[in-house]
Enzyme design. Structure first.
Site, PDB file in Angstrom:
ATOM      1  N   ASN A 148      31.496  71.781  23.699  1.00 24.22           N
ATOM      2  CA  ASN A 148      31.565  72.721  22.577  1.00 24.22           C
ATOM      3  C   ASN A 148      31.660  71.974  21.270  1.00 24.22           C
ATOM      4  OD1 ASN A 148      34.589  72.382  23.590  1.00 24.22           O
ATOM      5  ND2 ASN A 148      34.670  72.884  21.409  1.00 24.22           N
ATOM      6  N   CYS A 149      31.211  72.629  20.203  1.00 21.02           N
ATOM      7  CA  CYS A 149      31.489  72.159  18.853  1.00 21.02           C
ATOM      8  C   CYS A 149      32.505  73.128  18.259  1.00 21.02           C
ATOM      9  CB  CYS A 149      30.210  72.072  18.021  1.00 21.02           C
ATOM     10  SG  CYS A 149      29.385  73.656  17.807  1.00 21.02           S
ATOM     11  N   MET A 150      32.580  73.226  16.979  1.00 20.68           N
ATOM     12  CA  MET A 150      33.574  74.097  16.371  1.00 20.68           C
ATOM     13  C   MET A 150      33.305  75.580  16.648  1.00 20.68           C
ATOM     14  SD  MET A 150      35.943  72.348  15.035  1.00 20.68           S
ATOM     15  CE  MET A 150      36.324  70.703  14.446  1.00 20.68           C
TER      16      MET A 150
END
Length: 453
Positions: free
Chosen positions: A26-28
């Site tokens: 995941n990213c933000m």
């Protein structure tokens, strides 16, 4: 949290289940997935899921936009579901191994396994470092390569950089991996380790004493990153999603960094110094008895999972002294098991058992002992005890001779000889031979019940 779990389950179903996942992260704001087969994706369903506000594909990566702060929670929930699915589809061999581990598992084994998972990704770097250091030791010996060191000092200098690089960034690597294992932001884990290692700490005086950059080594890093992950998760659940992305890293750094400098780094330093001093004193003064106990009990530790807790000790010994006297002792346990397996191979009439042993012996000599433990010695009972006794004999001699390696962990068995300190290589190989012979003899004398075909 129920909505997060439901969304994770729906996404997992929409992408074809765990078996179709090649990579999950995941990213933000986005859940990022790479899959084995795009045809198994139900994109129409995924785009309509409550909580998914958009879909983007970049290269081979499918990205589901779920919002700031939410992405990490959804990925954590998906990984938890994937662990549950994996437990249901174990094959027969893996199931037997899992059942044996579950039967003998000690109460702290799961926590210690998490601890070991911090260091397992570093094994290739440790192996490279150890082997390069072993090569340097050989190239510095006039009796083997003559005046090589005199003629090629720059080459030795470059090799020295290659061999020591992992230790220059050890704390950062541990911080990043610890954050990943404990469910925090990997970058933040690296930042926490960077704070503890910053040279500028030496310019700061706290409670009348100058701070020490890097004090506590990996022990301090583990303590601080564990706190960082807890703080980050708590803030993630408390802060509104609209500002969590900004305030969480700020508050996490300020809170954790302060506690780290004031309390956790000094505590980690005390623990680190106690471990290094205690282990070194036990090995230096314990001689035959300590070596026999350490090696003789190592296979039961592997069985219970408690051996995972030794990993930071290996690292601390190398960081404190530049060598590791514990690993060669523990390696004798595997050699004792090799001897036990050879005795079983010669005595058994079970063709299937012979086939298992022939397949497991080569990797056993290379230091990979689980096939012999769970496939041969443990099911037969007495040979497992004989292997422990054989390992104890070899470990006693290795301890008495003060054999040490330049590597933290990652190599065992015969390949470990390549990393043994100068002048002790033949003694290490002799210890291996003694452990194999002793494991063979104990198994031959104790006997075992030969299973039916």
């Amino acid at each position: 949290m129920e909505k997060t779990a439901a969304l994770a389950s729906n996404i997992l179903q929409g992408i074809g289940g765990e078996k179709n996942i090649r990579r999950l992260e995941n990213c933000m704001t986005r859940v990022r997935v790479e899959v084995q087969d795009d045809d198994q994706l139900d994109l129409a369903r995924l785009k309509k899921l409550p909580g998914v506000s958009g879909y983007v594909k970049q290269g081979a990566q499918h990205q589901l936009i779920v919002g700031p702060g939410k992405a990490a929670q959804v990925v954590d929930a998906m990984r938890a579901l994937m662990i549950g699915e994996s437990a249901e589809v174990l094959g027969d061999v893996d199931r037997n191994k899992a059942q044996a581990k579950a039967k003998y598992k000690a109460p702290m084994s799961d926590a210690l396994r998490q601890l070991a998972n911090v260091f397992i990704p570093l094994i290739p770097a440790f192996i490279a470092s150890g082997l390069i250091t072993g090569i340097i030791n050989i190239l510095k010996r006039p009796d083997i390569v003559g005046d090589f060191a005199t003629h090629y000092p720059n080459l030795l200098g470059i090799l020295g950089i290659f061999g020591s690089a992992v230790f220059a960034i050890m704390n950062i690597l541990v911080g990043v991996n610890a954050a990943k294992v404990y469910g925090g932001s990997m970058a933040m884990g690296g930042v926490m380790a960077g704070i503890l290692s910053s040279p500028q700490l030496a310019q700061i005086t706290l409670f009348g004493e100058a701070l020490q950059p890097g004090r506590g080594g990996v022990i301090a890093v583990l303590l601080v990153v564990a706190l960082m992950c807890w703080v980050e998760k708590r803030l993630r659940s408390l802060l509104p999603g609209s500002i969590e992305l900004i305030l969480n890293p700020l508050l996490t750094t300020l809170i954790t960094g302060t506690v780290a400098i004031v309390a956790l780094q000094p505590l980690g330093g005390w623990i680190s110094e106690a471990i290094a001093h205690g282990a070194s004193m036990a090995i230096d003064r314990g001689g035959l008895l300590v070596g026999a106990v350490l090696s003789g009990t190592f296979l039961p530790l592997v069985l219970t999972g408690l051996h995972q807790g030794l990993v930071p000790i290996h690292v601390e010994l190398v960081q404190a002294h530049g060598y590791n006297a514990l690993l060669p002792i523990l390696s004798m346990a595997g050699m004792g098991q090799v001897g036990a397996a050879i005795a079983i191979l010669l005595k058994t009439r079970n063709e299937r058992l012979k086939k298992v042993i022939k397949g497991a012996l080569p990797v056993g000599l290379l230091g990979i002992g689980e096939p012999l433990i769970f496939g041969v010695t443990l099911p037969l009972g007495k040979p497992f005890l004989a292997a422990c006794l054989g390992g104890a004999m070899g470990g006693a001699l290795i301890s008495y001779w003060k054999v040490a390696t330049v590597i933290t962990f990652g190599i065992s068995g015969l390949p470990l000889a390549l990393t043994i300190v100068t002048g002790k290589v033949m003694l290490y190989l002799l210890g291996c031979l003694v452990a194999i012979i002793a494991g063979f003899l104990f198994t031959w004398l104790l006997g075992f019940h030969d299973p039916e075909e």
